[in-house]
Write an enzyme that holds these catalytic residues in place. Sequence first.
Site, PDB file in Angstrom:
ATOM      1  N   GLY A  68       3.559 -39.082 -63.334  1.00  0.00           N
ATOM      2  CA  GLY A  68       4.442 -40.171 -62.923  1.00  0.00           C
ATOM      3  C   GLY A  68       3.606 -41.285 -62.326  1.00  0.00           C
ATOM      4  O   GLY A  68       2.395 -41.388 -62.571  1.00  0.00           O
ATOM      5  N   HIS A  72      -1.906 -73.036 -71.003  1.00  0.00           N
ATOM      6  CA  HIS A  72      -2.927 -72.454 -71.881  1.00  0.00           C
ATOM      7  C   HIS A  72      -4.299 -72.745 -71.291  1.00  0.00           C
ATOM      8  O   HIS A  72      -4.534 -73.865 -70.837  1.00  0.00           O
ATOM      9  CB  HIS A  72      -2.831 -73.096 -73.276  1.00  0.00           C
ATOM     10  CG  HIS A  72      -3.950 -72.648 -74.182  1.00  0.00           C
ATOM     11  ND1 HIS A  72      -3.952 -71.416 -74.773  1.00  0.00           N
ATOM     12  CD2 HIS A  72      -5.091 -73.284 -74.565  1.00  0.00           C
ATOM     13  CE1 HIS A  72      -5.059 -71.307 -75.506  1.00  0.00           C
ATOM     14  NE2 HIS A  72      -5.771 -72.424 -75.393  1.00  0.00           N
ATOM     15  N   LYS A  93      -3.327 -49.555 -53.595  1.00  0.00           N
ATOM     16  CA  LYS A  93      -3.867 -50.756 -54.252  1.00  0.00           C
ATOM     17  C   LYS A  93      -5.283 -51.053 -53.786  1.00  0.00           C
ATOM     18  O   LYS A  93      -6.115 -51.527 -54.563  1.00  0.00           O
ATOM     19  CB  LYS A  93      -2.966 -51.973 -53.995  1.00  0.00           C
ATOM     20  CG  LYS A  93      -2.002 -52.292 -55.108  1.00  0.00           C
ATOM     21  CD  LYS A  93      -0.858 -51.374 -55.339  1.00  0.00           C
ATOM     22  CE  LYS A  93      -0.931 -50.144 -56.107  1.00  0.00           C
ATOM     23  NZ  LYS A  93       0.190 -49.228 -55.927  1.00  0.00           N
ATOM     24  N   ILE A 128       2.628 -41.964 -59.172  1.00  0.00           N
ATOM     25  CA  ILE A 128       1.555 -41.596 -58.239  1.00  0.00           C
ATOM     26  C   ILE A 128       0.434 -40.867 -58.979  1.00  0.00           C
ATOM     27  O   ILE A 128      -0.753 -41.158 -58.780  1.00  0.00           O
ATOM     28  CB  ILE A 128       2.102 -40.719 -57.089  1.00  0.00           C
ATOM     29  CG1 ILE A 128       3.067 -41.558 -56.230  1.00  0.00           C
ATOM     30  CG2 ILE A 128       0.979 -40.138 -56.237  1.00  0.00           C
ATOM     31  CD1 ILE A 128       3.722 -40.796 -55.095  1.00  0.00           C
ATOM     32  N   VAL A 176       5.089 -34.741 -57.993  1.00  0.00           N
ATOM     33  CA  VAL A 176       6.213 -34.418 -58.888  1.00  0.00           C
ATOM     34  C   VAL A 176       7.499 -35.115 -58.439  1.00  0.00           C
ATOM     35  O   VAL A 176       8.589 -34.686 -58.772  1.00  0.00           O
ATOM     36  CB  VAL A 176       6.437 -32.893 -58.975  1.00  0.00           C
ATOM     37  CG1 VAL A 176       5.251 -32.208 -59.647  1.00  0.00           C
ATOM     38  CG2 VAL A 176       6.690 -32.284 -57.594  1.00  0.00           C
ATOM     39  N   GLY A 177       7.352 -36.182 -57.702  1.00  0.00           N
ATOM     40  CA  GLY A 177       8.520 -36.941 -57.264  1.00  0.00           C
ATOM     41  C   GLY A 177       8.689 -36.851 -55.762  1.00  0.00           C
ATOM     42  O   GLY A 177       7.954 -36.134 -55.067  1.00  0.00           O
ATOM     43  N   ARG A 178       9.633 -37.628 -55.266  1.00  0.00           N
ATOM     44  CA  ARG A 178       9.911 -37.656 -53.834  1.00  0.00           C
ATOM     45  C   ARG A 178      11.399 -37.382 -53.601  1.00  0.00           C
ATOM     46  O   ARG A 178      12.214 -37.594 -54.496  1.00  0.00           O
ATOM     47  CB  ARG A 178       9.522 -39.022 -53.244  1.00  0.00           C
ATOM     48  CG  ARG A 178       8.031 -39.313 -53.368  1.00  0.00           C
ATOM     49  CD  ARG A 178       7.691 -40.710 -52.853  1.00  0.00           C
ATOM     50  NE  ARG A 178       7.914 -40.869 -51.441  1.00  0.00           N
ATOM     51  CZ  ARG A 178       7.033 -40.558 -50.479  1.00  0.00           C
ATOM     52  NH1 ARG A 178       5.844 -40.063 -50.818  1.00  0.00           N
ATOM     53  NH2 ARG A 178       7.316 -40.742 -49.218  1.00  0.00           N
ATOM     54  N   ALA A 197       9.576 -49.992 -53.097  1.00  0.00           N
ATOM     55  CA  ALA A 197       9.576 -50.732 -51.839  1.00  0.00           C
ATOM     56  C   ALA A 197      10.397 -52.016 -51.958  1.00  0.00           C
ATOM     57  O   ALA A 197      11.207 -52.341 -51.082  1.00  0.00           O
ATOM     58  CB  ALA A 197       8.138 -51.059 -51.431  1.00  0.00           C
ATOM     59  N   ASP A 248      14.717 -45.846 -49.926  1.00  0.00           N
ATOM     60  CA  ASP A 248      14.514 -44.579 -50.645  1.00  0.00           C
ATOM     61  C   ASP A 248      15.536 -43.502 -50.282  1.00  0.00           C
ATOM     62  O   ASP A 248      15.694 -42.542 -51.028  1.00  0.00           O
ATOM     63  CB  ASP A 248      13.118 -44.004 -50.329  1.00  0.00           C
ATOM     64  CG  ASP A 248      12.003 -44.655 -51.132  1.00  0.00           C
ATOM     65  OD1 ASP A 248      12.280 -45.674 -51.799  1.00  0.00           O
ATOM     66  OD2 ASP A 248      10.875 -44.137 -51.094  1.00  0.00           O
TER      67      ASP A 248
END
Length: 473
Positions: free
Chosen positions: A189, A450, A57, A191, A276-278, A326, A318
């Site tokens: 994906g 608004h 970020k 990442i 390609v993923g974790r 997370a 994970d």
Amino acid sequence: MDQFDVIVIGGGPAGYHAAIRAAQLGLKTACVDAWTGADGKAALGGTCLNVGCIPSKALLDSSKQFWNLTQHFDVHGITTKDAAIDVKTMIGRKDKIVKQFTGGVAMLFKGNKITSFLGTGKLLQGRQVEITAPDGGKQTIAGTNVVIATGSAPIELPFAKFDGKHIVDNAGALAFDAVPKRLGVIGAGVIGLELGSVWRRLGSEVTIIEALPDFLGAADADVAKVALKELNKQGLKIELGAKLSKAEIKKNEVHLTYAGKDGEKQLVVDKLLVAVGRRAYTDGLLGDGTGVKLDERGRVVVDEHCWTGAEGVWAVGDCVRGPMLAHKGFEEGIMVAELIAGKAGHVNLDTIPWVIYTEPEIAWVGQTEKQLKDAGIPYKTGSFPFAAIGRAVAMNEPAGMVKMIAHAETDRILGVHLVGANVSELVAECVVAMEFKGSSEDLARIVHAHPTLSEAVHEAALAVDKRAIHKMN
Ligand code: NAD
């Protein structure tokens, strides 16, 4: 042998939440974590704080500022000359933010009287945990409860192995010392899109090679379509249905061979990010006779309360089933600590928000239109474009839309899919509505300030009943 009420193995998002909540509840708590920073000292916070959510970020923000400065400021009447990016300063800022937050977790541990062990934890029989320190020294501690929170690691392709210099994982792509002229990314994906965006905005020629024929298959198709168009406009080249077969490092370049829609293709890049993923990180975690089982993907097997089936042993984040996010780990960690303390605890995996921090941002909660169609659930949809939201246009960010899906008979919200400015924040309202089993009418009757971007959620809710005000229904 030191004895604790709770030993947490892993100090990432799931683990440190479990540890802090357990300590808050008066339990004598220890946390074992092996992550060290550049200074060789403990760096709590796992992938999220060290090489994931927070540093990405930071770089997304720096690169967005640069992109706006060079691409969008002229419409405001602001002109700049010779804009330049100093990558070293940008990376230094990111490292400082990481240090601030990893240090913050250490302070929270201290304040909550959590005993921190630096080293790799291995679960032994009888809820003992063997800790191997970075210097190889070993000690064993015992717990009434053990919470496994060992996280995940990037998947490595056998024909494109990480060398840390030319072929890198997420951590490598967060630490380039210069903008690569040509960046290849394997995997469109989360990442791949986020880090591809960072370097593209700073001037890199980015080509993303994605094996699947559809872009962002997990997202709603309407949202994925808008996102793909916007990302292409920024110059991200995304090749779908393309399978990498070879990546060779020759003279400081990476030569790629992949099979695309039009046959075999070659591409030469300066750096290659493989995203390609974790996979669940449970290598060497379990000693004999612990009673804890791993599934075919190496994940710790748990029930809906993250209990492994072995007395006093839990697993969160994970390294267990469910999305690798997370915030899903945070809540599982808290739930387990509360269950250990004899309280109630529950995590609803059906209302976990997803966010991809591209520009525009992509976010969703609940089911996609395709999932509902496949399941034969009757539904109705309403969508609303940000181009008709005054605030979005005033911000010069009119791309995107909100799409709400509700049950055709009960009107209960089944999914909300967003693409546009700040939708990472807007999705929170949709999660709350779904958690409270709200209907589209509930959201339609709630006053939204608004001019704000949240009016797009309000109008999408109105559109479900074909009564949006600022578009023809
Ligand atoms: P991912 O699963 O999001 O995407 C991997 C992509 O690679 C998929 O689209 C897949 O089809 C493709 N792929 C797989 N093998 C391939 C091959 N051989 N050639 C070409 N394409 C191939 O994985 P990721 O982007 O590596 O992220 C890992 C995890 O980290 C994800 O579970 C994600 O949720 C999490 N994460 C989340 C965030 C966030 O929430 N914003 C940010 C970063 C990472």
